[in-house]
Every structure is written in structure tokens, then in C-alpha cells.
Design a protein around this motif. Sequence first.
Motif, mmCIF file in Angstrom:
data_model
loop_
_atom_site.group_PDB
_atom_site.id
_atom_site.type_symbol
_atom_site.label_atom_id
_atom_site.label_comp_id
_atom_site.label_asym_id
_atom_site.label_seq_id
_atom_site.Cartn_x
_atom_site.Cartn_y
_atom_site.Cartn_z
ATOM 1 N N ALA B 144 0.829 -1.208 0.000
ATOM 2 C CA ALA B 144 0.000 0.000 0.000
ATOM 3 C C ALA B 144 0.858 1.250 0.000
ATOM 4 O O ALA B 144 0.627 2.182 -0.780
ATOM 5 C CB ALA B 144 -0.919 -0.010 1.221
ATOM 6 N N VAL B 145 1.879 1.294 0.872
ATOM 7 C CA VAL B 145 2.719 2.491 0.959
ATOM 8 C C VAL B 145 3.554 2.657 -0.311
ATOM 9 O O VAL B 145 3.636 3.745 -0.875
ATOM 10 C CB VAL B 145 3.647 2.420 2.194
ATOM 11 C CG1 VAL B 145 4.632 3.556 2.173
ATOM 12 C CG2 VAL B 145 2.829 2.470 3.463
ATOM 13 N N LEU B 148 2.148 4.078 -4.150
ATOM 14 C CA LEU B 148 2.133 5.499 -4.505
ATOM 15 C C LEU B 148 3.551 6.040 -4.642
ATOM 16 O O LEU B 148 3.840 6.859 -5.525
ATOM 17 C CB LEU B 148 1.361 6.309 -3.460
ATOM 18 C CG LEU B 148 1.111 7.753 -3.901
ATOM 19 C CD1 LEU B 148 0.116 7.810 -5.036
ATOM 20 C CD2 LEU B 148 0.641 8.611 -2.759
ATOM 21 N N LEU B 162 15.496 6.794 -6.385
ATOM 22 C CA LEU B 162 14.602 7.769 -5.767
ATOM 23 C C LEU B 162 13.564 7.062 -4.906
ATOM 24 O O LEU B 162 13.204 7.536 -3.833
ATOM 25 C CB LEU B 162 13.920 8.590 -6.860
ATOM 26 C CG LEU B 162 13.199 9.831 -6.378
ATOM 27 C CD1 LEU B 162 14.133 10.717 -5.594
ATOM 28 C CD2 LEU B 162 12.606 10.584 -7.541
ATOM 29 N N ILE B 165 14.866 6.360 -1.472
ATOM 30 C CA ILE B 165 14.971 7.569 -0.652
ATOM 31 C C ILE B 165 13.595 8.019 -0.171
ATOM 32 O O ILE B 165 13.398 8.359 0.990
ATOM 33 C CB ILE B 165 15.662 8.694 -1.453
ATOM 34 C CG1 ILE B 165 17.102 8.316 -1.734
ATOM 35 C CG2 ILE B 165 15.583 10.003 -0.700
ATOM 36 C CD1 ILE B 165 17.766 9.231 -2.715
ATOM 37 N N LEU B 166 12.615 8.012 -1.100
ATOM 38 C CA LEU B 166 11.280 8.484 -0.741
ATOM 39 C C LEU B 166 10.548 7.471 0.131
ATOM 40 O O LEU B 166 9.805 7.831 1.040
ATOM 41 C CB LEU B 166 10.450 8.724 -2.006
ATOM 42 C CG LEU B 166 10.912 9.796 -2.972
ATOM 43 C CD1 LEU B 166 9.944 9.879 -4.125
ATOM 44 C CD2 LEU B 166 11.014 11.133 -2.282
ATOM 45 N N GLY B 167 10.742 6.197 -0.191
ATOM 46 C CA GLY B 167 9.938 5.167 0.452
ATOM 47 C C GLY B 167 10.411 4.782 1.832
ATOM 48 O O GLY B 167 9.604 4.508 2.709
ATOM 49 N N PRO B 169 11.714 6.288 4.606
ATOM 50 C CA PRO B 169 11.191 6.905 5.835
ATOM 51 C C PRO B 169 9.703 6.679 6.043
ATOM 52 O O PRO B 169 9.265 6.541 7.187
ATOM 53 C CB PRO B 169 11.502 8.394 5.668
ATOM 54 C CG PRO B 169 11.974 8.581 4.295
ATOM 55 C CD PRO B 169 12.323 7.271 3.709
ATOM 56 N N ILE B 170 8.900 6.613 4.958
ATOM 57 C CA ILE B 170 7.467 6.453 5.244
ATOM 58 C C ILE B 170 7.067 5.011 5.422
ATOM 59 O O ILE B 170 5.994 4.731 5.941
ATOM 60 C CB ILE B 170 6.534 7.156 4.230
ATOM 61 C CG1 ILE B 170 6.970 6.951 2.821
ATOM 62 C CG2 ILE B 170 6.423 8.613 4.513
ATOM 63 C CD1 ILE B 170 6.084 7.738 1.865
ATOM 64 N N LEU B 172 8.954 3.047 7.247
ATOM 65 C CA LEU B 172 9.551 2.695 8.544
ATOM 66 C C LEU B 172 8.524 2.494 9.669
ATOM 67 O O LEU B 172 8.618 1.523 10.419
ATOM 68 C CB LEU B 172 10.572 3.759 8.939
ATOM 69 C CG LEU B 172 11.584 3.283 9.969
ATOM 70 C CD1 LEU B 172 12.719 2.551 9.302
ATOM 71 C CD2 LEU B 172 12.115 4.446 10.766
ATOM 72 N N PRO B 173 7.529 3.403 9.801
ATOM 73 C CA PRO B 173 6.519 3.181 10.842
ATOM 74 C C PRO B 173 5.853 1.818 10.706
ATOM 75 O O PRO B 173 5.682 1.091 11.693
ATOM 76 C CB PRO B 173 5.500 4.292 10.603
ATOM 77 C CG PRO B 173 6.152 5.280 9.748
ATOM 78 C CD PRO B 173 7.316 4.656 9.092
ATOM 79 N N LEU B 176 8.275 -0.969 11.773
ATOM 80 C CA LEU B 176 8.447 -1.105 13.220
ATOM 81 C C LEU B 176 7.237 -1.783 13.852
ATOM 82 O O LEU B 176 7.376 -2.682 14.681
ATOM 83 C CB LEU B 176 8.671 0.270 13.862
ATOM 84 C CG LEU B 176 10.012 0.932 13.543
ATOM 85 C CD1 LEU B 176 10.112 2.280 14.233
ATOM 86 C CD2 LEU B 176 11.151 0.032 13.972
ATOM 87 N N ALA B 177 6.039 -1.350 13.431
ATOM 88 C CA ALA B 177 4.827 -1.922 14.016
ATOM 89 C C ALA B 177 4.718 -3.399 13.680
ATOM 90 O O ALA B 177 4.391 -4.228 14.544
ATOM 91 C CB ALA B 177 3.597 -1.163 13.511
ATOM 92 N N LEU B 204 -3.353 1.674 9.386
ATOM 93 C CA LEU B 204 -2.323 2.228 8.498
ATOM 94 C C LEU B 204 -2.605 1.842 7.051
ATOM 95 O O LEU B 204 -2.522 2.682 6.146
ATOM 96 C CB LEU B 204 -0.949 1.705 8.900
ATOM 97 C CG LEU B 204 -0.144 2.493 9.926
ATOM 98 C CD1 LEU B 204 1.132 1.759 10.279
ATOM 99 C CD2 LEU B 204 0.203 3.871 9.399
ATOM 100 N N THR B 208 -3.487 4.503 4.139
ATOM 101 C CA THR B 208 -2.547 4.626 3.033
ATOM 102 C C THR B 208 -3.240 4.454 1.688
ATOM 103 O O THR B 208 -3.035 5.248 0.760
ATOM 104 C CB THR B 208 -1.445 3.563 3.169
ATOM 105 O OG1 THR B 208 -0.991 3.557 4.498
ATOM 106 C CG2 THR B 208 -0.311 3.864 2.255
#
Lengths: 335, 222
Positions: B144-145, B148, B162, B165-167, B169-170, B172-173, B176-177, B204, B208
Motif C-alpha cells: 500500500a505504501v 504510490l 529515488l 529515498i522516498l519510500g 522513511p514512510i 519505517l513506521p 516497526l509496528a 495504516l 494509506t
Amino acid sequence: MKQGWWKLLAVVLLLAASIAALRVPLAPDLVHVTPDRIAPGPVELTITGYNTHFTDGSAVYLENTDQRVCPVEVVVKDETHITARFDVPMGLKDNLTDLGVGKLRYDGALFTEGLGEGVESGACGPGVQKLDLSGLAFVFPNRSILYESIRNLHFHVPMWFAMIALMGISLVFSIRTLASNSLDHDRAALSAMMIGLLFCALGLVTGALWARATWGAFWTNDVKLNGAAVTALIYLAYLVLRGSIPDAHKRARLAAIYNIFAFVLLVLFLFVLPRLNAIDSLHPGNGGNSGFGDLDMDNRLRTVFYPAVLGWILLGIWMFTLRNRAARITEQLER
Amino acid sequence: MRTKEVAYLLKLEMALDLRQRAAWGGMLLYVVSAVYVCFLAVKGGLGTATWNALYWIILLFAAFNALARSFQREDGGRQLYLYTLVHPRSVVLARSLYNAITMVVLSLLSLLFYVLFLGNDALAEADLVQFLLAVVLGAIGFAAVLTLVAAIAARAGNGLGLMAILGFPIVLPMLLAVMRASKLALDGVAFSVNSTYFGGLVLLDVITVTLAWLLFPYLWRD
């Protein structure tokens, strides 16, 4: 000047809050007692206080489960040092003895040997009292581990408030970019983001220093800290994305989409997931650790904290408008 | 009407992927190589925590690798053609759905290879149903994340670099979960303890996909 009143307000608030945060003294407290172990018989204690006024002749006493032991002799050396000699009786009940000087108490200051059924209580101390700050002048709470670093509360936390505010502004302009396809909105979104990143960096630096002072390391694996790191990474990625697209309109649109997408997930990460992970955080306000509301019985920290937050947010907005104007003028000059 | 479009596009994706079997082969080979490298690197037994972490790291990189190509096919002409035929929201829904299916299959296959090479000691006390639920929810979440993000990266004309780099950090949440949830499942805790994580993951995923659905039309128009 009529439109600029809020800038003046920002300056006044920041000055007042910063002066208060740096100048207000910590509440008096007892910080150190040697030795830390007592056995029945004569013992000489050296007591060190912080911001205390020992010369006003406060009573010194030991307290062990409601039984008080009075000193044989007290020598007040100066405002922050006392030497007291006790004749510790045999048979105190508990193996931790508290030390009191006037209204100040050091709970569990002394490890006690030679326990028994209890002794007769002396009549030297003022009795059991909670530390009462309300009679004193405006002071910070004096907490062990935190000590003077509690002042950082008024710098570290407002940075994140200001960052969230600026990222929020950036989000609004990103949404407007998608709606209008206007490069002006895109520029504003970028400007707000840059200032937000500056506050993020300041928040990280002040937080790292504070963590070093209290937790012993600049960085720890913690939900809040991971949140901060992810925030920084997301917005740096936003800048990389912008840098990789030459066409201005396409750049505006893609950057806006990424900004909206990232912001929503970020809010979830910062404010929802830490609640799920509530068991394992060192950070105040998480994982069963008290926030400052619990330490700050009479809300006096808030009278400095909220003006500081508002002041930093207003300063951030001011910086954002300046950067946005500078960017627009640079673009016009280049054209 | 819209569901018909989505179903049609989903079928189209599957047909195209069946025709290009090299793509699937590439993904599988990537996972098997990654697992084998881990097998060679980690000699001897792994603790449950490390076993879990390693599995999710392999899956994370497999997800980036597998989903990066999901919008690469659309060069100018083909995109314009699709744009005239269907609503962009159908495209992103179909693509998210297809990516989710891909990721679930891929993660279960990876798990198979992972257990084959690195042993199943960690599964000894596990609540298997919960663990598989965590794997499936995690796979869907990654899909899902990253759908996009892959679309943004593809539109920026800069593929995998790219996207990472873009993917990262978003995602990561989510990572972790899901790691937490699957670790708890491996420890065999009761479902009631773990259910907040599953709830969070579903939340989430839903948010998303909704965001992708909302934003994709702006991404597509030129």
C-alpha cells in the motif's frame, strides 16, 4: 506597524520566556549526603544543598517510619553546607532513613543498619511535610537527574511545536498547489518546509544535549527519537525529490503529493504508534514516564512554556514569510 | 462500473505479468539470494529477535525491488491510452490490489525459503496464526505504501534510487509496528495483547490506500 503586531508579540514573548527560562532559579533541595550508610552509634553527616538557605537555622532531623532522631550537634558552614552529628539509636524499623532540613526532605538518603522494633521519636523536626513551593518565589522544580537541565523544556519542546506548525503550513500550501497548479503556492510550501527543517534540526540538537545530560547518550533507540529521525528523513527526501525533477510544474505537483502523503503517515507515526508502543520509552510523557504535568503541581512551568511555544511558532511563521518573499524576488531577478 | 474497471485492470496486470515471467523469476531469485546470503553470513543458531528482524529486512528490500517496477511500464504512449479509457483511481486501486497480492505471495514464499535455510527454531513457541497474520498485514502494508511512492518515483523519471529515498522513511513506521507484532506472535502471546498492533496495521493500510486513491489523479495528469 498595524499588520506587524504579531511579530512584535513574537519578540516580546520570546524575550520574556527565554529570560525566565534562563534566569529563574531552581527550587531549593538537598542533593547530597555523606556517608550514605548509618549504623547505631555516633555518626557525622555532611549535607549539601542546592539553592538552599541553611543559615536561617532550619531544624535538622532523621526520620524513619514516623520516628524522628534529633542531632547532637549541628554546624552550619554556609548556605549550602551543614555538618550534623547524630547518635543513631539501635532498633530503627526501616532500612531506609530520610533526612530532613527544615521543609526540605531527602527521601531514602541513608541506608540503615541495626534494625529493630522502633525507638522513641524525638521532637526536633517540623513533622511530615510535602515540599511546598507555593510560598516561595517563582522557581523551577528541582528534580534529581534533571536538575538545571529542566530549563531546556522551554527550548527543546517548543522547537517541535514550531516544526509541526510549519509542516502544517507547508501541507496547506501543498494542498492548494494541487488545487490551483500555482507555482506561488509551491514556493510557499517549500519555504515553510525549509524553516520547519531548521526547527527540526534545532529540536534534534537540543534533544541530543538533553539526552546526554540525563540519559547518558546523545541518541537512544526510542519511539520518540525514531519519530524525530523519520521526520527529518522524510523532509530531506522531499528536497531530494524536488531536486530530481527539472520541470517546474511537474516538480510542484509531485512534491505536493509526496508532502501530503508523508505528512499524514508522519502524524500517524508520531502520535498514534507511540501510544501502541507505550511500554518502552524513556521519553517523558511516554511509556509510563511522567510528563511535566506530574512534576509541576501548581502549573508554574506552563506560564513560561506556553508563551515560549507561541513565541517560537510566531517567529517560525515570520521566518517563513521572509524566506518566501526572498525566494520570490530571487526568481523574479533570474527571469 | 468502477469495480468493473478495477477488476478488468487487475486481470490485465495478471495477464501482463504472466506473459513476462522473467519479472517474477527475478523477484524470487532476489529473495532466494538474500536468504542464502543471510544463511552464509549467520553461522549457527539465531535468536528469535534476530530471526524476526532478519526476515523483515529481507522482505523490506524485496518489496522495494518488486514494487519499483510497478509503474515503469507506463511510458508516455501507454499511459495516455490508459488515461483515455479508465479513471486514474481505478488504476491506482487495481495496482495497489495487485501489488498487495504480489507481496503476500512473495512474503509467504520468502518465509518458506527462510525457514528452509535458517531453520524454524524461532517458530517453536510461536502462535502461527498470529505470525502469518502479521506477515500478511505487513506485506499488504508495504504494498500500500510503496505503490504510490513507486508512482511518484516513476513520474519523476528516476527509478529505484529515488524510490528507496522516498519510500524508506514512510515505510519505517509500518516496519516497526509489524516487526513488533510478529515478534510478539513468535513469543506466543495472547491475541488480546497483540490486537492493538494488528488494529494499528489495518488502520495504516486503510489510510494509506485512501490517500493513494485521493492523490493519484493529480499524479497522473500532465
